[in-house]
Design an enzyme around this catalytic site. Structure first.
Site, mmCIF file in Angstrom:
data_model
loop_
_atom_site.group_PDB
_atom_site.id
_atom_site.type_symbol
_atom_site.label_atom_id
_atom_site.label_comp_id
_atom_site.label_asym_id
_atom_site.label_seq_id
_atom_site.Cartn_x
_atom_site.Cartn_y
_atom_site.Cartn_z
ATOM 1 N N TYR A 1 3.824 -5.678 9.499
ATOM 2 C CA TYR A 1 3.749 -4.210 9.510
ATOM 3 C C TYR A 1 4.917 -3.633 10.304
ATOM 4 C CZ TYR A 1 -1.086 -3.943 7.697
ATOM 5 O OH TYR A 1 -2.209 -3.992 6.923
ATOM 6 N N HIS B 1 0.848 -1.195 0.000
ATOM 7 C CA HIS B 1 0.000 0.000 0.000
ATOM 8 C C HIS B 1 0.885 1.248 0.000
ATOM 9 C CE1 HIS B 1 -4.053 -1.817 0.477
ATOM 10 N NE2 HIS B 1 -3.317 -2.841 0.875
#
Length: 335
Positions: free
Chosen positions: A320, A48
């Site tokens: 992440y 992303h």
């Protein structure tokens, strides 16, 4: 029969990958696969990568407070920092490329807790496990000789992970080219548990649905002449012309619904409550916009909301963290 298909898929993937196709995927492997597939843009997210920051406000309904004791759902206005994004690690992907899109939110709650969400504009995920996600990245990495993924590897991946067909069937006929980030419905994908003041837990999934009924996606022909970054302009124009709001709809699980497999939809009639409204207030394009330094880990939850044992959801947090650590170090080296 299924065993023979998987064996054929493993053989097609090649001996080097066959031993690992259903092995436990590690966060390091997932991040490395994304880097190898898309390249690395120092200081940027590994997935992303292309996105737009925004700020807003969320206010819950009384019905939401009945399901969860979280301060997020008690009805007081909550400050939001958010980010819209294109799936994948290409920082320069054209906005009129068919793709999945994300909306990530950080809520700063009245009691000081932070609560985060990361959602997608697809109804459910394409794979059931972190291993499936890893193998998808490996199979779709472009071949240096052709600049495109090897069709045999892609087909072998689909054979080894047949759940991917469900999403393809659900999205058949959609262009996946958005008219604007503000026109998309964003889904939690994963199941979460809401706990009320009495400790009663309710498994749910949720969606943020645009308050105004507008076309969500463009045809290929409509999008062909648009600028590579038209989504920013569409967002700024939409905010100037009118309010941009989403209703948060919470879907309560029925008995028998899959709670730990994000690749399976919840079919049939379900109870849905309107849990609140998110209002977008401003778009932020400056280099130090607040969302750039946020990890948007979906496991950062407030009291009254718990994650399910969905393995894909559980794998997101460490992946992440690795991505965040790398880009933070790269950004500091630039200074």
């Amino acid at each position: 029969m299924k065993k023979s298909i998987v064996c054929l898929a493993l053989a097609t993937l090649g001996a080097g990958q066959a031993a690992d196709v259903h092995a436990q995927a590690t966060p390091d492997q997932i991040v490395s696969a994304l880097e190898n597939k898309f390249g690395v843009y120092p200081g940027e997210r590994r997935n992303h990568t292309k996105g737009i920051c925004f700020s807003g406000e969320f206010k819950a309904t009384p019905e939401a407070a009945e399901l969860s004791r979280s301060p997020l759902f008690q009805g007081e206005p909550v400050t939001v920092v958010g980010r819209f994004s294109q799936a994948g690690g290409n920082l320069h992907i054209a906005d009129n490329t068919p793709n999945a899109h994300g909306m990530a939110l950080r809520f700063t709650l009245p009691d000081g807790q932070l609560h985060q969400m990361a959602m997608l504009d697809i109804p459910f995920f394409d794979v059931a496990t972190p291993e499936g996600f890893l193998q998808k990245q490996l199979a779709t990495t472009p071949d240096p000789a052709t600049g495109k993924p090897d069709p045999a590897k892609v087909q072998a991946f689909k054979n080894a992970f047949p759940e991917t067909r469900r999403l393809g069937q659900a999205l058949a006929g959609q262009s996946r080219i958005p008219a604007g980030y503000h026109r998309l419905t964003y889904n939690s994908i994963h199941t979460f548990m809401l706990e009320n003041t009495e400790g009663q837990a309710t498994p749910v999934r949720w969606s943020f649905v645009p308050a105004e009924d507008q076309p969500a996606y463009l045809s290929v022909e409509q999008a062909a002449s648009l600028d590579d970054n038209y989504l920013l302009q569409a967002l700024e124009t939409g905010l100037k012309d009118s309010d941009i709001r989403w209703h948060m709809n919470i879907t309560l699980a029925n008995d028998g619904d899959p709670l730990t497999d994000p690749s399976q939809p919840w079919n049939g009639t379900h109870k849905v409550i309107e849990a609140g409204t998110l209002q977008l207030q401003a778009v932020h394009t400056d280099a130090d916009a607040a969302c750039r330094s946020i990890n948007f880990d979906p496991l950062r939850l407030s009291d009254g909301v718990k994650a399910s044992d969905d393995p894909v959801l559980q794998a997101r947090s460490p992946a992440y963290a690795i991505s965040f650590g790398k880009r933070s170090q790269e950004a500091s080296q630039k200074e």
